[in-house]
Enzyme design. Structure first.
Site, PDB file in Angstrom:
ATOM      1  N   ARG A   1       0.799  -1.224   0.000  1.00 17.01           N
ATOM      2  CA  ARG A   1       0.000   0.000   0.000  1.00 17.01           C
ATOM      3  C   ARG A   1       0.835   1.279   0.000  1.00 17.01           C
ATOM      4  O   ARG A   1       0.581   2.204  -0.788  1.00 17.01           O
ATOM      5  CB  ARG A   1      -0.934   0.038   1.235  1.00 17.01           C
ATOM      6  CG  ARG A   1      -2.167  -0.786   1.086  1.00 17.01           C
ATOM      7  CD  ARG A   1      -2.561  -1.393   2.401  1.00 17.01           C
ATOM      8  NE  ARG A   1      -1.601  -2.424   2.713  1.00 17.01           N
ATOM      9  CZ  ARG A   1      -1.708  -3.690   2.271  1.00 17.01           C
ATOM     10  NH1 ARG A   1      -2.745  -4.056   1.593  1.00 17.01           N
ATOM     11  NH2 ARG A   1      -0.765  -4.581   2.557  1.00 17.01           N
ATOM     12  N   THR A   2       1.797   1.349   0.902  1.00 12.15           N
ATOM     13  CA  THR A   2       2.485   2.631   1.076  1.00 12.15           C
ATOM     14  C   THR A   2       3.283   2.992  -0.178  1.00 12.15           C
ATOM     15  O   THR A   2       3.201   4.119  -0.680  1.00 12.15           O
ATOM     16  CB  THR A   2       3.400   2.577   2.310  1.00 12.15           C
ATOM     17  OG1 THR A   2       2.647   2.065   3.407  1.00 12.15           O
ATOM     18  CG2 THR A   2       3.930   3.949   2.653  1.00 12.15           C
TER      19      THR A   2
ATOM     20  N   LYS B   1      25.216  -4.473  -0.524  1.00 13.93           N
ATOM     21  CA  LYS B   1      26.690  -4.573  -0.578  1.00 13.93           C
ATOM     22  C   LYS B   1      27.332  -3.874   0.613  1.00 13.93           C
ATOM     23  O   LYS B   1      28.546  -3.748   0.677  1.00 13.93           O
ATOM     24  CB  LYS B   1      27.203  -3.927  -1.865  1.00 13.93           C
ATOM     25  CG  LYS B   1      26.644  -4.507  -3.139  1.00 13.93           C
ATOM     26  CD  LYS B   1      27.174  -3.678  -4.336  1.00 13.93           C
ATOM     27  CE  LYS B   1      26.302  -3.830  -5.542  1.00 13.93           C
ATOM     28  NZ  LYS B   1      26.528  -2.749  -6.523  1.00 13.93           N
TER      29      LYS B   1
ATOM     30  N   ARG C   1      11.216   3.698   3.528  1.00 15.29           N
ATOM     31  CA  ARG C   1      10.826   2.698   4.545  1.00 15.29           C
ATOM     32  C   ARG C   1      12.074   1.919   4.905  1.00 15.29           C
ATOM     33  O   ARG C   1      12.825   1.482   4.030  1.00 15.29           O
ATOM     34  CB  ARG C   1       9.752   1.748   4.034  1.00 15.29           C
ATOM     35  CG  ARG C   1       9.502   0.587   5.004  1.00 15.29           C
ATOM     36  CD  ARG C   1       8.276  -0.204   4.697  1.00 15.29           C
ATOM     37  NE  ARG C   1       7.075   0.567   4.965  1.00 15.29           N
ATOM     38  CZ  ARG C   1       5.846   0.061   4.883  1.00 15.29           C
ATOM     39  NH1 ARG C   1       5.669  -1.205   4.544  1.00 15.29           N
ATOM     40  NH2 ARG C   1       4.792   0.811   5.149  1.00 15.29           N
TER      41      ARG C   1
ATOM     42  N   HIS D   1       4.902   5.801  11.576  1.00 13.28           N
ATOM     43  CA  HIS D   1       4.402   5.699  10.190  1.00 13.28           C
ATOM     44  C   HIS D   1       3.434   6.876  10.002  1.00 13.28           C
ATOM     45  O   HIS D   1       2.224   6.697   9.900  1.00 13.28           O
ATOM     46  CB  HIS D   1       3.696   4.361  10.015  1.00 13.28           C
ATOM     47  CG  HIS D   1       3.447   3.944   8.589  1.00 13.28           C
ATOM     48  ND1 HIS D   1       3.599   4.792   7.505  1.00 13.28           N
ATOM     49  CD2 HIS D   1       3.038   2.749   8.086  1.00 13.28           C
ATOM     50  CE1 HIS D   1       3.294   4.122   6.395  1.00 13.28           C
ATOM     51  NE2 HIS D   1       2.953   2.882   6.721  1.00 13.28           N
TER      52      HIS D   1
HETATM   53  N1   CP Z   1      -0.326   0.050   5.810  1.00 10.09           N
HETATM   54  C1   CP Z   1       0.888  -0.270   5.294  1.00 10.09           C
HETATM   55  O1   CP Z   1       1.924   0.281   5.688  1.00 10.09           O
HETATM   56  O2   CP Z   1       0.855  -1.245   4.342  1.00 10.09           O
HETATM   57  P1   CP Z   1       2.107  -1.740   3.494  1.00 10.09           P
HETATM   58  O3   CP Z   1       3.050  -2.416   4.458  1.00 10.09           O
HETATM   59  O4   CP Z   1       1.540  -2.685   2.473  1.00 10.09           O
HETATM   60  O5   CP Z   1       2.750  -0.536   2.890  1.00 10.09           O
END
Ligand code: CP
Length: 307
Positions: free
Chosen positions: A58-59, A87, A108, A136
């Site tokens: 999603r993100t 590496k 991320r 998040h």
């Molecule tokens: N909600 C969320 O962070 O989903 P993903 O891990 O799929 O990005």
């Protein structure tokens, strides 16, 4: 559009009500434009780099969709093993390299604090798409947007956060963001997965009412919004502890106290076993609508930070 007060989006508690209102208002405008098929080009000529060193559906995809919807373009590292991090390249050096390629970076990373470290390394805006069990913040903005759309308000609501409150970065950020409002919290978690004391203490110190329970049914009966979370297997050192806790809470239509139709049921997704598929046709089951809300919220954020 007036930019955000910080060049970066790193933590939910960086936002006050006025800035949240601006983000949600921009998201509403973008959602309305998308609904009528308007073609936008505000970020034409700009490049977003999405660097994902942990898995995501999603993100990453909603950030990339948001950039494309704004007329910009995207370059992407979808997994750590396909980048030079495999590496041994440091995060600092990766970011110093990518700043030469992109106008905005979405990161991320499995390490708490990684997004802040990245932001210190560059003048290019950095958006935290999840730093380990830390924060998040863009998820919590879309969560708030969803609550307002589903319930018509946020003030006065009782919001239950349930599941892995120790390791779930979405609930850490959401609790911090909702602390700007007149809400009551119910935190439902097995004892081993309680919300960290540091967060509970901070919220209580700011006057927020919090009740902690180990009973999911207790939480369901008390709340207007039930925010379920996955037990975060990837954060467990001991696999047997994960096995012990993984099915601690399973929401279903045939449980002793099934959720009332007026409840909004949310989940950041992915779900594993914690919401049975028979809940999907509950009128308040908002989790797929919630995921879709990621696009207008992330359009708003990209438009407000990209230089
Ligand atoms: N909600 C969320 O962070 O989903 P993903 O891990 O799929 O990005």
């Amino acid at each position: 559009m007036q930019r955000l007060s910080s060049k970066d989006v790193l933590r939910a508690d960086q936002f006050g009500v006025n800035e949240i209102d601006r983000i949600l208002e921009a998201a509403r405008r973008y959602e309305a434009a998308l609904d009528v098929g308007e073609v936008l080009d505000e970020l034409r000529g700009k490049i977003l780099a999405t660097l994902f060193f942990e898995p995501s559906t999603r993100t990453r995809l909603s950030f990339e969709a948001a950039m494309l919807r704004l007329g910009g373009r995207v370059i992407s590292v979808a997994e750590a093993k396909s980048s030079s991090a495999a590496k041994g390249e440091s995060l600092h050096d990766t970011i110093k390299t990518v700043e030469g390629y992109a106008d905005v970076i979405v990161l991320r990373h499995p390490r708490i604090g990684a997004a802040a470290e990245a932001a210190r390394a560059t003048d290019v805006p950095v958006l935290n798409a999840g730093d380990g069990a830390g924060q998040h913040p863009t998820q919590s903005l879309l969560d708030l947007y969803t609550i307002v759309k589903e319930q018509g308000k946020v003030d006065g609501l009782t919001i239950a956060l349930a599941g892995d409150l120790k390791n779930g970065r979405t609930v850490h950020s959401l609790a911090d963001l909702l602390a700007n409002y007149d809400v009551e919290f119910v935190f439902a978690a097995p004892d081993a997965l309680r919300m960290p004391n540091e967060i509970v203490g901070r919220l209580r110190a700011s006057g927020i009412s919090i009740r902690e329970t180990e009973s999911l049914i207790d939480a369901i009966q008390a709340c207007d919004v039930l925010y379920m979370t996955r037990i975060q297997r990837e954060r467990f050192d001991d696999p047997s502890e994960y096995e012990r806790l993984k099915d601690a809470y399973v929401l279903s239509r045939d449980m002793p106290s099934a959720p009332r139709e007026s409840i909004t049921i949310m989940h950041p997704l992915p779900r594993v076993n914690e919401i049975a598929t028979d809940v999907d046709d509950h009128s308040g089951a908002a989790y797929f609508r919630q995921a879709a809300n990621g696009v207008p919220i992330r359009m708003a954020l990209l438009a407000l930070v990209t230089r």
